[in-house]
Design an enzyme around this catalytic site. Structure first.
Site, PDB file in Angstrom:
ATOM      1  N   HIS A 270       0.856  -1.128  -0.015  1.00  0.00           N
ATOM      2  CA  HIS A 270       0.036  -0.113   0.121  1.00  0.00           C
ATOM      3  C   HIS A 270       0.817   1.235   0.122  1.00  0.00           C
ATOM      4  O   HIS A 270       0.687   2.241  -0.885  1.00  0.00           O
ATOM      5  CB  HIS A 270      -0.959  -0.057   1.142  1.00  0.00           C
ATOM      6  CG  HIS A 270      -1.707   1.126   1.233  1.00  0.00           C
ATOM      7  ND1 HIS A 270      -3.132   1.071   0.743  1.00  0.00           N
ATOM      8  CD2 HIS A 270      -1.631   2.168   1.827  1.00  0.00           C
ATOM      9  CE1 HIS A 270      -3.711   2.394   0.968  1.00  0.00           C
ATOM     10  NE2 HIS A 270      -2.768   3.237   1.546  1.00  0.00           N
ATOM     11  N   GLU A 271       1.499   1.429   0.834  1.00  0.00           N
ATOM     12  CA  GLU A 271       2.513   2.592   1.192  1.00  0.00           C
ATOM     13  C   GLU A 271       3.443   2.527  -0.215  1.00  0.00           C
ATOM     14  O   GLU A 271       3.911   3.851  -0.592  1.00  0.00           O
ATOM     15  CB  GLU A 271       3.326   2.485   2.451  1.00  0.00           C
ATOM     16  CG  GLU A 271       2.724   2.605   3.725  1.00  0.00           C
ATOM     17  CD  GLU A 271       1.547   3.350   3.741  1.00  0.00           C
ATOM     18  OE1 GLU A 271       1.756   4.806   3.181  1.00  0.00           O
ATOM     19  OE2 GLU A 271       0.491   3.378   4.258  1.00  0.00           O
ATOM     20  N   HIS A 274       1.763   4.383  -2.765  1.00  0.00           N
ATOM     21  CA  HIS A 274       1.784   6.023  -2.538  1.00  0.00           C
ATOM     22  C   HIS A 274       3.423   6.514  -3.131  1.00  0.00           C
ATOM     23  O   HIS A 274       3.529   7.472  -3.902  1.00  0.00           O
ATOM     24  CB  HIS A 274       1.717   6.137  -1.154  1.00  0.00           C
ATOM     25  CG  HIS A 274       0.313   6.348  -0.545  1.00  0.00           C
ATOM     26  ND1 HIS A 274      -0.489   7.175  -1.033  1.00  0.00           N
ATOM     27  CD2 HIS A 274      -0.279   5.595   0.477  1.00  0.00           C
ATOM     28  CE1 HIS A 274      -1.775   6.843  -0.552  1.00  0.00           C
ATOM     29  NE2 HIS A 274      -1.632   5.943   0.448  1.00  0.00           N
ATOM     30  N   GLU A 300      -4.738   7.686  -2.878  1.00  0.00           N
ATOM     31  CA  GLU A 300      -5.104   6.195  -2.490  1.00  0.00           C
ATOM     32  C   GLU A 300      -5.618   5.484  -3.474  1.00  0.00           C
ATOM     33  O   GLU A 300      -5.460   4.500  -3.316  1.00  0.00           O
ATOM     34  CB  GLU A 300      -6.509   6.598  -1.653  1.00  0.00           C
ATOM     35  CG  GLU A 300      -6.244   7.207  -0.172  1.00  0.00           C
ATOM     36  CD  GLU A 300      -5.249   6.274   0.610  1.00  0.00           C
ATOM     37  OE1 GLU A 300      -5.362   4.985   0.659  1.00  0.00           O
ATOM     38  OE2 GLU A 300      -4.297   6.828   1.443  1.00  0.00           O
TER      39      GLU A 300
END
Lengths: 507, 507
Positions: A270-271, A274, A300
């Protein structure tokens, strides 16, 4: 910096440089506070952050910037600017108009409060003590409402102002419709799906996975999806997050629990998503006011695209599953790829948003959206939050959180003053699904994943989204990529297809 | 902030707050660059640092500050100020007079250069390639000379200006005498001592000491000497150092080598000594321009007092030696406390300053002092440095460094523009010895160490030195404590007694 240097724009440049530098200094203090700074430092450091925020304010809000922005906005001057310069002027003007309405001493006082509130929230959460956080939260809400009052445009509610700050133009009316549509699709689907849950045993996930091995595996995963360790670092913090100074200094954090295999794995993906966004911003844009991701929603969309659309797919794990089993041969001895894929996608109502599956996730967001609307409109008060939180969880998810730590205190956002942020997560999911629908037409996504060749996917996102920084907003990006603005149908189709495929078609 | 608020001083306050906040932001960037930032970030981050430095410059150097300082320096106004306010005005005036002579664009360009040069030096050192560092070093030297030329007072050499910045009033004439005296005492003592070296076997030091255990033991040591983990952190970097934002955020770093037990142990005690200084600054002073240690020399006196005077004494290790042996039972099986004390004090010429014993240490400093004098006066050039370095090592220590990595490239200081810094180490040793001579009269130092009660020692230093921040300079502090200014005799006596006791009296 720019060959095509307009004389008036050149006069603006020192203010841009100052505001970018001060903005980055504040980012670094924030990073440091979340990852490293000693606990006893916060009170004094908050004074520094207050003073730096005041400097930032002065760098942006002053007579010369105001008059230069006025001149540079005139049609005749606009013609003489490059596209980048126009984007910078536009962005700065938006920021100017918001910020100038806030008195500088109020701005500084609020920033000082925020630099302390994270710590107060974290301790309240640790001690499961909402009352210890409530007075601070009341102050934050009151400042937020006050600032929204200053910058409110006709026809907007206070909460609209906050939403608009996170996703330009996406206000209550549109979100009510968006969430309404989503809810009527998700709730019946979830019911059908969870009826099958007894088939899925994910007890493997809570076996013992020593942290050092998790660290190694997550580092490998970060690199695998394209995280550039020459221009980025991975650290640890209570709650994983991503931040960056520019496109050559991008930072993510992770956290590790010995008895939870998934948490760190999907956090790093997830990160990492980003981070890829910030790595991908054009060199020409980084270190300018349009150098970061364009909105929380689009940010997101990138993190959740990597985490969910790619990271929870069978194609993603096919080439990796052997390595996963090698890393934990005992713990995963009895687990096949198909078990793992079902496990990591198991839909099940729970109380923690960040641990939610894709299907229940939007319900967590709807709860927060409803609560924020009521809180900002004054329908409910801060002191009512724990009770209302639990009520909503019963209504939307059929469960009651065990305590406030797992309930109303679970998320950091309100302690950072980020009201209007939560909808970004749902918007991000929807944008990810919409992008995915179109990416398919140009790239054999599953094939790339199975070959461990993620470059084409990364390059596609870079070309259409990352490199533009915030020179285009969400709907502009989506329209150029997909021919239409945000459309919840893609998200609903994605969820329906995915969960039908996983749970229902294989019965 | 201050009850006794003078109206004019109050007008100065915002500038103080800004300069302190910007100074701390630059400190944080520096810390981050040394410990954490990705390698690829430096070039872009240097632009940010340049812009923040320019902001700092503007916060200090401007017409209003100039006129306020002028008014506040007048005797009539001085009377109305508190002692702290007078100290702040004095300090700021000194800084103002130095800084205002440097054109702001030159200041910014130099700060940008410095934010890159550390990386260039580190790579040159890694690759043992002085030529890769030379062009940058030439630029640094040339800026340093240019700035010294701006601020030079009558009768001072350019190098005097640089010395004065590190230790107010301690210039070439005094240092020539100081080092001359020291050399004529140390050289014959060293000769006598090293003649006995065959008695001392410190091969235990290079056995295998797994790093994780070293980390634990060093954390214990930090706490043991009084490092406050509530207000400080320990991290890792190539070269150990100490920095701080204020007295509640003090940071030290350490480094670990599996085959060197001493290095990390004495580094953490050394940096811990620096840290105790910053922890001990009064609350009233921290976050003001007089909130840090008063000079590099006094700072080094604290670090070297802990590292050498305390940390290499038998009394210090008596209560700790059992724990040391428990930590590494195999590696230290054959080592008694008396072997260890001889080992950690073994005097032996070597090429690396930071690994030098107390007796050869000042010779390393003299070499750098001589070279800096010649380099700044123009007698020698940057390109001559490797050769001259090796010559001096032959002359002073009778050895030739194996290569430039272990020779002229070993120290970070020149890459940070810190010319005139090295003498601080020798001054620090001398100050430590002078303090020690007087501390004895009030505190039973050895007894405290043997009882593991370091608080009286810490409190003594806090009372006489730490709490004053930089409201008093080195000679003022020394005079109040010891009745006289810096006097090299204490240092010579200390070395003579210590090494005679260790090596010669026990034969």
């Amino acid at each position: 910096m720019n060959e095509n240097m307009n004389e008036k724009f050149e006069k603006l440049q020192p203010y841009l440089d100052r505001s970018v530098a001060l903005g980055c200094a504040l980012t670094l203090f924030n990073w440091d506070g979340e990852t490293l700074a000693p606990r006893g430092a916060f009170e004094k450091t908050s004074k520094l952050i207050g003073a730096l925020s005041a400097e930032y304010y002065r760098a942006v809000i002053n007579d010369e910037v105001r008059s230069l922005l006025g001149e540079l906005s005139a049609p005749k001057e606009q013609e003489k600017l490059t596209a980048l310069q126009r984007a910078i002027v536009k962005k700065l003007l938006r920021q100017y108009e918001e910020l100038e309405k806030i008195p500088p001493e109020e701005y500084q006082a609020y920033q000082e409060l925020l630099s302390l509130s994270g710590q107060i929230w974290a301790e309240a959460k640790e001690n499961n003590d909402f009352a210890a956080f409530a007075p601070t939260l009341k102050k934050i809400v009151s400042w937020q409402k006050r600032f929204a009052e200053y910058t409110k445009k006709p026809g907007m509610s206070l909460y609209d102002v906050m939403l608009d700050q996170h996703e330009e133009g996406i206000l209550t009316a549109q979100l009510d419709e968006f969430f309404g549509k989503l809810r009527s699709a998700v709730v019946p689907l979830l019911k059908k799906v969870t009826a099958q849950n007894s088939r899925i045993d994910k007890s493997y996930n809570s076996r013992s996975y020593p942290v050092e091995k998790q660290r190694e595996f997550c580092r490998f995963l970060a690199e695998y999806i394209g995280f550039d360790f020459e221009r980025g670092i991975v650290a640890e913090s209570a709650h994983p997050f991503t931040t960056n100074l520019h496109n050559a200094d991008v930072r993510i954090t992770n956290h590790f629990y010995e008895n939870n295999l998934e948490s760190a794995i999907f956090s790093v993906i997830h990160e990492g998503g980003h981070a890829l966004y910030e790595f991908g911003v054009d060199d020409e844009l980084t270190l300018t006011p349009v150098g970061g991701g364009t909105s929380m929603g689009v940010h997101e969309s990138q993190s959740r695209f990597y985490e969910n659309v790619l990271g929870r797919s069978e194609a993603f794990w096919k080439p990796l599953f052997a390595k996963l089993k090698e890393t934990w041969p005992d713990q995963l001895a009895d687990i096949e790829l198909s078990d793992f894929i079902l496990g990591i996608n198991k839909a099940e109502p729970g109380s923690i948003r960040t641990e939610a599956d894709e299907l229940t996730y939007p319900l967590h967001i709807m709860i927060r959206y409803e609560i924020e609307k009521q809180l900002i409109s004054g329908e409910i008060e801060v002191d009512d939050l724990p009770e209302i939180w639990n009520e909503k969880y019963r209504e939307y998810l059929g469960i009651t959180p065990e305590n406030d730590k797992e309930g109303v205190l679970q998320d950091v956002h309100w302690s950072t003053g980020s009201f209007g942020y939560f909808p970004s997560y749902a918007i991000g999911n929807a944008v990810a699904a919409q992008i995915y629908a179109f990416m398919h037409r140009e790239i054999p996504v599953a094939e790339c994943l199975e070959k461990s060749d993620l470059a084409p996917i990364r390059e596609y996102l870079r070309k259409h989204i990352h490199r533009h920084g915030c020179t285009k907003n969400m709907n502009e990006l989506l329209t150029e990529m997909t021919g239409e603005q945000l459309n919840a149908d893609y998200y609903i189709d994605y969820l329906t297809q995915k969960y039908t495929g996983l749970y229902l078609s294989r019965q």
